[in-house]
Scaffold this active site. Structure first.
Site, short mmCIF file in Angstrom:
data_model
loop_
_atom_site.label_atom_id
_atom_site.label_comp_id
_atom_site.label_asym_id
_atom_site.label_seq_id
_atom_site.Cartn_x
_atom_site.Cartn_y
_atom_site.Cartn_z
N HIS A 78 -9.90 -0.78 -8.05
CA HIS A 78 -8.97 -0.21 -8.03
C HIS A 78 -8.17 -1.49 -8.40
CE1 HIS A 78 -5.69 1.91 -6.26
NE2 HIS A 78 -5.21 0.37 -5.41
N HIS A 117 -0.51 1.41 -12.54
CA HIS A 117 -0.38 1.84 -11.23
C HIS A 117 -0.57 3.38 -11.32
CE1 HIS A 117 -2.48 2.89 -7.48
NE2 HIS A 117 -2.52 1.63 -7.27
N CYS A 152 -2.81 6.19 -3.21
CA CYS A 152 -3.93 6.12 -4.42
C CYS A 152 -5.22 6.54 -4.47
CB CYS A 152 -3.54 3.96 -4.34
SG CYS A 152 -1.72 3.79 -4.49
#
Length: 403
Positions: free
Chosen positions: A298, A332, A158
């Site tokens: 995040h 995400h 990520c």
């Protein structure tokens, strides 16, 4: 050496232009929907897809037929960014391409396996290998503009696109390039990560309302939601950008990247290595926390992930900063998550308002920093910080300043 951001591009579930992306952020638009592949017996699965994407707008027919959607998204985002930068002809020897991806051509592999199951070896498309390889997104960008400078693909889960921007900045600072196309992309991860998150217990399956699935920083948060898309920025040596009279959207001030070294999927609950990544970026920028007015967190909406990041932001900033997460808007997006955070911060610099954390209504009481809910929150800032924390302890943080 100062490195400027002079162009932006995005392909997202909020839209396929930077203005549409920004408007969706400010409106707290939630793009979640029920996944068509969901197994009702196993519970509902939600995701945030890019809709109405027409690759023919950006690619010729041959390239479209020979590329996975993750690469198509990347080329489209890069094309938008190049146009936005007004840069004209790119110097083929002095332009770098650095693109991050997590899942790369996973969708191609899914389809190839299905074809094999139904029709055997002869049913597998001949271009599977070429379409699936992770470097094909960056490669197609280089092919599109006939570039011969540094060409690099980053896969740090990520954190991929934030690391891509950080490394591209270093390339310019060390003289390897004058200009870079940098960012990240993912597509097949929607299907795989949505289903695996359910199997792994990271995504709720008993929620009736798609808008209540991903709740970053909410005391009732229960899990992550997949998303797809791509983002790109044009980076330039500041003097190079000034010489051509470019619009300068921001300056990359500092970059930090390090290993959590704790667990394959969970962060160290103390947040110590997320703190270290953030502080490393601030030191590299020559700034302290009081000079940073916003954090694009995040903020995945998982109980353990958010808990560690809350501790980290509390420790680094206390009450002096506003922070938001866009995972409630777009899910995400894995390899594209970091660059979408950068685009969110640049939007905040333009508007002096931080987009809300969509879906969240009841903040975790451990939070000391400010989180806008429902509508953008006014901020005064000359710099913002973006976090991206991935599986295997990939921690990256970037500080970007006002031009």
């Amino acid at each position: 050496m100062d490195v400027a951001i002079t162009g932006q591009g995005v392909i997202s579930s909020l839209g396929q232009s930077v203005p549409d992306f920004g408007q969706g952020l400010d409106n707290a638009t939630i793009t979640a929907r029920t996944a068509p592949w969901a197994d009702e017996a196993g519970g509902r699965v939600y995701y945030c897809p890019v809709t109405d994407f027409d690759p023919a707008q950006w690619l010729d027919d041959r390239t479209e037929r020979g590329s996975d959607r993750f690469a198509q998204y990347a080329v489209a985002a890069a094309a938008n960014a190049v146009e936005d930068a007004g840069i004209g002809d790119l110097d083929p020897m002095r332009t770098a391409v650095v693109i991050g991806t997590s899942m790369a051509g996973a969708e191609t592999l899914f389809d190839a396996q299905s074809a094999y199951d139904d029709g055997g070896f002869e049913a597998i498309p001949k271009k599977v290998q070429m379409m699936a390889w992770p470097n094909m997104a960056a490669g197609h960008i280089a092919l599109r503009w006939h570039l011969h400078g540094p060409l690099l693909t980053i896969s740090t889960a990520c954190a991929s696109s934030l690391d891509a921007i950080g490394i591209a900045t270093r390339m310019i600072q060390t003289g390897m390039a004058d200009v870079a196309i940098a960012g990240g992309t993912d597509n097949g991860q929607v299907k795989l990560s949505s289903l695996s998150a359910v199997r792994y217990g990271m995504s709720p399956t008993d929620v009736d309302d798609p808008t209540a699935v991903c709740l970053p920083f909410d005391r009732h948060r229960r899990g992550v939601m997949g998303g797809d898309g791509a983002g790109a920025v044009i980076l330039e040596r500041l003097d190079h950008a000034q010489a051509r009279g470019a619009r300068i959207d921001g300056i990359v001030r500092g970059y930090g990247s390090l290993s959590d070294g704790y667990h394959p999927s969970s962060p160290d609950p103390s947040g110590r290595w997320e703190i270290a990544a953030m502080c490393t970026a601030q030191r590299d920028a020559g700034l302290d926390a009081r000079e940073i007015g916003a954090v694009i967190a995040h903020g995945t909406g998982t109980p353990v992930g958010d808990a560690a990041e809350i501790i980290a932001i509390n420790e680094v900033f206390g009450e002096s900063v506003s922070a938001t997460s866009i995972k409630g808007h777009v899910g995400h997006t894995a390899g594209a998550a970091g660059v979408m955070g950068v685009l969110t911060g640049l939007h905040t610099l333009r508007t002096n308002a931080l987009p809300p954390t969509a879906g969240t209504t009841d903040l975790d009481p451990a939070i000391r920093f400010q989180v806008p809910l429902g509508a953008p929150g006014p901020v005064t800032l000359d710099a913002f910080q973006v976090n991206a924390f991935g599986f295997a302890g990939q921690n990256a943080s970037l500080v970007i300043g006002r031009p």
